[in-house]
Scaffold this motif. Sequence first.
Motif, short mmCIF file in Angstrom:
data_model
loop_
_atom_site.label_atom_id
_atom_site.label_comp_id
_atom_site.label_asym_id
_atom_site.label_seq_id
_atom_site.Cartn_x
_atom_site.Cartn_y
_atom_site.Cartn_z
N ARG A 153 0.74 -1.15 -0.13
CA ARG A 153 -0.04 -0.08 0.03
C ARG A 153 0.99 1.05 0.15
N PRO A 154 1.06 1.94 -1.08
CA PRO A 154 2.05 2.95 -1.32
C PRO A 154 1.96 4.00 -0.13
N MET A 155 3.11 4.39 0.29
CA MET A 155 3.21 5.75 1.19
C MET A 155 3.73 6.90 0.42
N PHE A 156 2.90 8.05 0.69
CA PHE A 156 3.57 9.05 0.17
C PHE A 156 4.39 9.81 1.13
N VAL A 157 5.38 10.70 0.72
CA VAL A 157 6.48 11.46 1.51
C VAL A 157 6.37 12.58 1.47
N ILE A 158 6.21 13.43 2.74
CA ILE A 158 5.87 14.77 2.67
C ILE A 158 7.37 15.35 3.62
#
Length: 611
Positions: A153-158
């Motif tokens: 489940r892809p994670m976004f990176v901020i």
Amino acid sequence: MAKHIKSLNDVKDILKPNQPKKHHPSPAAWEDQVFYFLLPDRFSNGNETDQNIYDGSQKGKALGSNDDSNESRAWREAGTRFCGGTLRGLKSKLPYLHDLGITALWIGPIFKQVAWLQTYHGYGVQNFLDVDPRFGTREELQDLVEAAHSMERPMFVILDIILNHCGNVFEYKFHDPVYDRGRTYDVKGFYAAEGDASIPLGPADDSHFPNGAIWPAELQDAASFTRQGRINTSGGWDAFPEYLDGDFFDLKDVALGPSNADNFTPTRALQTLCEAYKYWIAFADIDGYRIDTVKHMGDGPTRYFCSVIHEYAQSIGKERFILMGEVTGGSDKAYETVEATGLDAALGIGNVQENLWKVPRGEADPEWYFGMFRNALYLNKGSHTWYRDKVVTMIDDHDQVWRGDNIGKGRFCSAEGGAELVSSAIMLNLCTLGVPCIYYGTEQAFDGSGNGNGADRYIRETMFGGAFGAFRSKDAHFFNERHEVYQAVSEVTKIRAAEIALRRGRQYLRDISDGEDGEHFGPTKKMGGGRIEGVVAWSRLFAGEEVLCAINTDWKHEKTVWVNIDVDVHPPGSKMQYLSPANGGTVGVEFKAGRSAVKIKVPQGGFVILK
């Protein structure tokens, strides 16, 4: 690409349009995500093993609190320095975060700090185009983002970024000058690698790279800094124009341009920072930025930055690159700033976080929290849905601005009943409007306590242990997937992912009746100076579906209550199913006091979810 990046000229090729690299797309909706905020120095060093996991026995050392032993002093002092967390360590913990239900990582600043200072938090940047070697390398950041994007489940990176100020990169001629309206102070010089102010303010020779002056070189002009001394902390945090032009203690204010957004002209320093932050999007495939201290930047620079970054992100396929700004103060000011500047969301809003903290404790009327999401009519935004992606909500964080030094800082679990109520508090955060965010360690019931003086270091414990572990411990890590709070959060995030109503639905605070017959319904209210010891219930409705949520602010006793629900969705005779607890079975909908209602049981300090 040049091994040593000293100027914007060294990154110009990667910023050219029509690059062959395919970038990770933005999510369809940020309110679908669950954020997790961490400080890279305090999260993981990658050396954790099953043998050194925290088991509670280390707590007996009671380091810190009311203890002046050499060991306790060493523990307290360790919290003021770099502790050893790395990007490589963070990458190794992606499975831990994935299983918790996290879908977006908000990483504290990773940019190169002033080498001779201990700005472990990352907000004292000396080179905006490099990663601090204590955290790792540019390539390791790139690897981390790629690994996050490649999860099942892809994670976004901020990334957490700073425009308002840089690190302590130069010294004034006079010691500790305080803001004096309109006065610009003389500067002795940029600091060299060892901390002596021996480099003239202005373009610096390459021999001073990487640890002297400031980089990229375009920021070395004296005009890049306001040079008006530090903000007077006794009142200048809100005084105009001091809060815009003054230094943050020893962090030097960058000259960004006038605060007024109309007919705004950016400074060269602001243009330089825009290019630097475009570089990180292109190089590391970042999905968003959290912008520090937006209040102190002014609307003009903020709007310019948002426009430049949004346009660039869209040009490479990131249509919904998120820009969330730290806007301290009340909700009205925050939402006005979002509207005026083009920010996608605000966070750091005092009364939202304060009520997320107090409602689960029974210390505030639930209507105070739920009412904030119906407060935007003056912006012609209507109610409910405008807020679902315009505010990032969280209980614990690394600053706790709303509490301040006078109240004393500590995490949610630092007060009586906190450990018993924290799962319900996180559930309230996850299942109400806004983009929810969990601060690292809250899922392990960190208490953020030290020696009672409210210093920030105590709410910035290390997850990996080391010399400054949580609960006044050391050398034991806290990546315990069997912890009851971790398990509760994981359960709720799974339910949230499956139920669109919990992510995008309208929100209604529900009346309850604690009588056996359910004859008298009313809102849960705080009476006098005491705590609410009862049930707070609310519904999320979306496209003809209703999910009912409830928490119990009494951490000692189970509560059984009637809760009213939507009669059109759930007419008398229908049923609701417990989603949490999973083995809770079903309850029948009955007609009570002229409305549809269900009778539910909520465990002490716990929560339930029904559909």
